[in-house]
Design a protein around this motif. Structure first.
Motif, PDB file in Angstrom:
ATOM      1  N   ARG A  60     -13.349  86.647  12.548  1.00  0.00           N
ATOM      2  CA  ARG A  60     -12.764  87.745  13.828  1.00  0.00           C
ATOM      3  C   ARG A  60     -13.394  88.972  13.496  1.00  0.00           C
ATOM      4  NH1 ARG A  60      -8.025  85.085  15.500  1.00  0.00           N
ATOM      5  NH2 ARG A  60      -7.438  83.282  13.898  1.00  0.00           N
ATOM      6  N   GLY A  61     -13.714  89.440  14.597  1.00  0.00           N
ATOM      7  CA  GLY A  61     -14.496  90.728  14.730  1.00  0.00           C
ATOM      8  C   GLY A  61     -15.946  90.817  14.094  1.00  0.00           C
ATOM      9  N   GLU A  62     -16.408  89.806  13.879  1.00  0.00           N
ATOM     10  CA  GLU A  62     -17.866  89.857  13.095  1.00  0.00           C
ATOM     11  C   GLU A  62     -18.814  89.545  14.186  1.00  0.00           C
ATOM     12  OE1 GLU A  62     -19.518  87.555   9.128  1.00  0.00           O
ATOM     13  OE2 GLU A  62     -18.895  86.290  10.920  1.00  0.00           O
ATOM     14  N   THR A  63     -19.925  89.801  13.833  1.00  0.00           N
ATOM     15  CA  THR A  63     -21.123  89.455  14.820  1.00  0.00           C
ATOM     16  C   THR A  63     -22.093  88.485  14.017  1.00  0.00           C
ATOM     17  OG1 THR A  63     -20.947  91.394  16.272  1.00  0.00           O
ATOM     18  CG2 THR A  63     -22.896  90.206  16.303  1.00  0.00           C
ATOM     19  N   LEU A  64     -22.426  87.319  14.636  1.00  0.00           N
ATOM     20  CA  LEU A  64     -23.516  86.492  13.754  1.00  0.00           C
ATOM     21  C   LEU A  64     -24.711  86.476  14.803  1.00  0.00           C
ATOM     22  CD1 LEU A  64     -24.382  84.456  11.778  1.00  0.00           C
ATOM     23  CD2 LEU A  64     -23.329  82.502  13.432  1.00  0.00           C
ATOM     24  N   GLY A  65     -25.939  87.011  14.348  1.00  0.00           N
ATOM     25  CA  GLY A  65     -26.964  86.781  15.182  1.00  0.00           C
ATOM     26  C   GLY A  65     -27.596  85.399  15.014  1.00  0.00           C
ATOM     27  N   LEU A  66     -28.341  84.794  16.095  1.00  0.00           N
ATOM     28  CA  LEU A  66     -29.008  83.415  16.265  1.00  0.00           C
ATOM     29  C   LEU A  66     -30.612  84.100  16.518  1.00  0.00           C
ATOM     30  CD1 LEU A  66     -26.835  80.787  17.450  1.00  0.00           C
ATOM     31  CD2 LEU A  66     -27.259  81.552  15.145  1.00  0.00           C
ATOM     32  N   VAL A  67     -31.489  83.927  15.528  1.00  0.00           N
ATOM     33  CA  VAL A  67     -32.713  84.276  15.894  1.00  0.00           C
ATOM     34  C   VAL A  67     -33.636  82.945  15.635  1.00  0.00           C
ATOM     35  CG1 VAL A  67     -32.417  86.668  15.331  1.00  0.00           C
ATOM     36  CG2 VAL A  67     -33.217  85.228  13.590  1.00  0.00           C
ATOM     37  N   GLY A  68     -35.011  83.284  16.145  1.00  0.00           N
ATOM     38  CA  GLY A  68     -36.101  82.198  15.971  1.00  0.00           C
ATOM     39  C   GLY A  68     -36.922  82.020  17.245  1.00  0.00           C
ATOM     40  N   GLU A  69     -38.005  81.279  17.092  1.00  0.00           N
ATOM     41  CA  GLU A  69     -39.084  81.400  18.183  1.00  0.00           C
ATOM     42  C   GLU A  69     -38.379  80.550  19.538  1.00  0.00           C
ATOM     43  OE1 GLU A  69     -43.430  80.217  16.001  1.00  0.00           O
ATOM     44  OE2 GLU A  69     -41.353  78.837  15.782  1.00  0.00           O
ATOM     45  N   SER A  70     -38.946  80.681  20.665  1.00  0.00           N
ATOM     46  CA  SER A  70     -38.307  80.022  22.015  1.00  0.00           C
ATOM     47  C   SER A  70     -38.575  78.814  21.591  1.00  0.00           C
ATOM     48  CB  SER A  70     -39.311  80.531  23.047  1.00  0.00           C
ATOM     49  OG  SER A  70     -39.337  81.741  23.172  1.00  0.00           O
ATOM     50  N   GLY A  71     -37.295  77.905  22.054  1.00  0.00           N
ATOM     51  CA  GLY A  71     -37.308  76.480  21.781  1.00  0.00           C
ATOM     52  C   GLY A  71     -36.722  76.036  20.579  1.00  0.00           C
ATOM     53  N   CYS A  72     -36.027  77.088  19.742  1.00  0.00           N
ATOM     54  CA  CYS A  72     -35.620  76.659  18.729  1.00  0.00           C
ATOM     55  C   CYS A  72     -34.325  75.838  18.757  1.00  0.00           C
ATOM     56  CB  CYS A  72     -35.616  77.766  17.737  1.00  0.00           C
ATOM     57  SG  CYS A  72     -34.618  79.182  17.850  1.00  0.00           S
ATOM     58  N   GLY A  73     -33.718  76.300  19.939  1.00  0.00           N
ATOM     59  CA  GLY A  73     -32.359  75.790  20.123  1.00  0.00           C
ATOM     60  C   GLY A  73     -31.132  76.767  20.141  1.00  0.00           C
ATOM     61  N   LYS A  74     -31.507  78.051  20.010  1.00  0.00           N
ATOM     62  CA  LYS A  74     -30.297  79.310  19.980  1.00  0.00           C
ATOM     63  C   LYS A  74     -29.322  79.087  21.069  1.00  0.00           C
ATOM     64  CE  LYS A  74     -33.160  82.569  20.046  1.00  0.00           C
ATOM     65  NZ  LYS A  74     -34.432  81.838  20.488  1.00  0.00           N
ATOM     66  N   THR A  75     -30.233  79.236  22.390  1.00  0.00           N
ATOM     67  CA  THR A  75     -29.200  79.190  23.641  1.00  0.00           C
ATOM     68  C   THR A  75     -28.346  77.732  23.731  1.00  0.00           C
ATOM     69  OG1 THR A  75     -30.900  80.556  24.765  1.00  0.00           O
ATOM     70  CG2 THR A  75     -29.429  79.115  26.165  1.00  0.00           C
ATOM     71  N   THR A  76     -29.093  76.796  23.516  1.00  0.00           N
ATOM     72  CA  THR A  76     -28.276  75.499  23.551  1.00  0.00           C
ATOM     73  C   THR A  76     -27.251  75.553  22.577  1.00  0.00           C
ATOM     74  OG1 THR A  76     -30.476  74.294  24.338  1.00  0.00           O
ATOM     75  CG2 THR A  76     -28.605  72.868  23.465  1.00  0.00           C
ATOM     76  N   THR A  77     -27.461  75.925  21.279  1.00  0.00           N
ATOM     77  CA  THR A  77     -26.198  76.100  20.256  1.00  0.00           C
ATOM     78  C   THR A  77     -25.206  77.160  21.201  1.00  0.00           C
ATOM     79  OG1 THR A  77     -27.667  75.849  18.546  1.00  0.00           O
ATOM     80  CG2 THR A  77     -25.430  77.033  18.368  1.00  0.00           C
TER      81      THR A  77
END
Length: 348
Positions: A60-77
């Motif tokens: 709660r109240g936390e920010t988790l960043g998802l990073v990686g190259e294009s096509g690694c699955g960040k947006t799908t996740t």
């Protein structure tokens, strides 16, 4: 807490990392999404393994960043987390409820708590609707009549995100890109959510406007105790805004840790290569860190390599890497890495 703002090129951390709570707001286990496709002249069936077994949690109240190259699955996740995409496998637990197989009607009650901010402020707003109608839509769809009426709540939301409440009857084309993204943020806030997936919310904006939007999100996080899953390419923005960072490669989570661990002492070779490519504007004219240049192209998710998916580009690869897939294991306090031969020590 002292007031700090993000400036383009800044790498300063805004606040200390809060201790992890015992019961996460969101837990994702073994999440996967496979898209069936046809390939070749005869239409042979195959699977694109866009996301292939991802684990993480958000407090709660936390920010988790998802990073990686294009096509690694960040947006799908991110889209699976808010149930805009159905997962192929795995589990999504929100506030101790397994929502993995919730249908549309079951998700309606959860829309109060789970929202998303889209990447493109131009295409995410209906050009035929006024700003007032766009921001009011979540309230009307869920049958909510706030005290003072819907119009008053919408005007309050517009003011909260830094827009003129009198622009209630204007259309999206009358606003700049940064203002349109603020409209999208106001829409996401309408139901007072507990977690927001921000899918590259500033990548389509001018650099100076990016800073304003990031500072707005930080202020809103403090005011409403929001949790974020923040998807981005800009590692400087992620370092400033996110308490914890998850690094993805070809549909897999290869490393998770707090801000200091990921940026100062990364353990996975891919994380080190990713960070070595970030220019350091504070050391112009000086000899900076040596860039790690990866050989070859990213393998296709149609046919990912056996074992470790990074092994085809890794300078530390050994026969074991092709035979055994490395599990995501804890190597320090809160830091996890999926590598048979992790790096040690600070980033050179």
């Amino acid at each position: 807490m002292s007031e700090q703002t993000f400036e383009p090129g800044s790498q300063a951390a805004p606040a200390a990392v809060a201790p992890r709570s015992s019961s996460p707001l969101l837990t994702v286990e073994g999440l996967a999404k496979h898209f069936p496709v046809k390939q070749g002249a005869f239409g042979t069936k195959a699977l694109v393994r866009a996301v292939d077994g991802v684990d993480f949690s958000v407090d709660r109240g936390e920010t988790l960043g998802l990073v990686g190259e294009s096509g690694c699955g960040k947006t799908t996740t991110g889209r699976m987390v808010v149930k805009l995409l159905e997962s192929t496998a795995g589990k999504i637990v929100f506030e101790d409820r397994d929502i993995t197989r919730y249908n549309r009607s079951q998700m309606r009650s959860l829309r109060h708590d789970l929202q998303i901010i889209f990447q493109d402020p131009y295409s995410s707003l209906n050009p035929r609707h006024t700003v007032g109608k766009i921001v009011a839509m979540p309230l009307q769809v869920n049958g909510i009549n706030p005290p003072g009426g819907v119009k008053k709540r919408v005007q309050e939301l517009l003011e909260t995100v830094g827009l003129n409440p009198e622009h209630y009857n204007r259309y999206p084309h009358e606003f700049s890109g940064g203002q349109r993204q603020r409209i999208g943020i106001a829409r996401a806030l309408a139901l007072r959510p507990k977690l927001i997936v921000a899918d590259e919310p500033v990548s389509a904006l001018d650099v100076s406007i990016q800073a304003q939007v990031i500072n707005l999100l930080r202020d809103l996080q403090r005011e409403f105790d929001l949790a974020f899953v923040f998807i981005a390419h800009d590692l400087a923005v992620v370092r400033h805004f996110c308490q914890r960072i998850g690094v993805m490669y070809l549909g897999k989570m290869v490393e998770i840790g707090d801000r200091h661990q990921i940026y100062e002492e990364p353990a996975h070779p891919y994380t080190r290569a990713l960070l070595s490519a970030v220019p350091d504007v504070t050391k112009i004219g000086e000899k900076g860190r040596e860039r790690i240049r990866l050989e070859g192209d990213v393998p296709t998710p149609l046919n990912p390599p056996s074992g470790c998916r990074f092994r085809t580009r890794c300078w530390k690869a050994q026969p074991k890497c092709a035979e055994v897939e490395p599990p995501l294991l804890q190597i320090g306090t809160g830091q996890q890495v999926a590598c048979h031969f992790p790096e040690t020590g600070p980033l050179a």
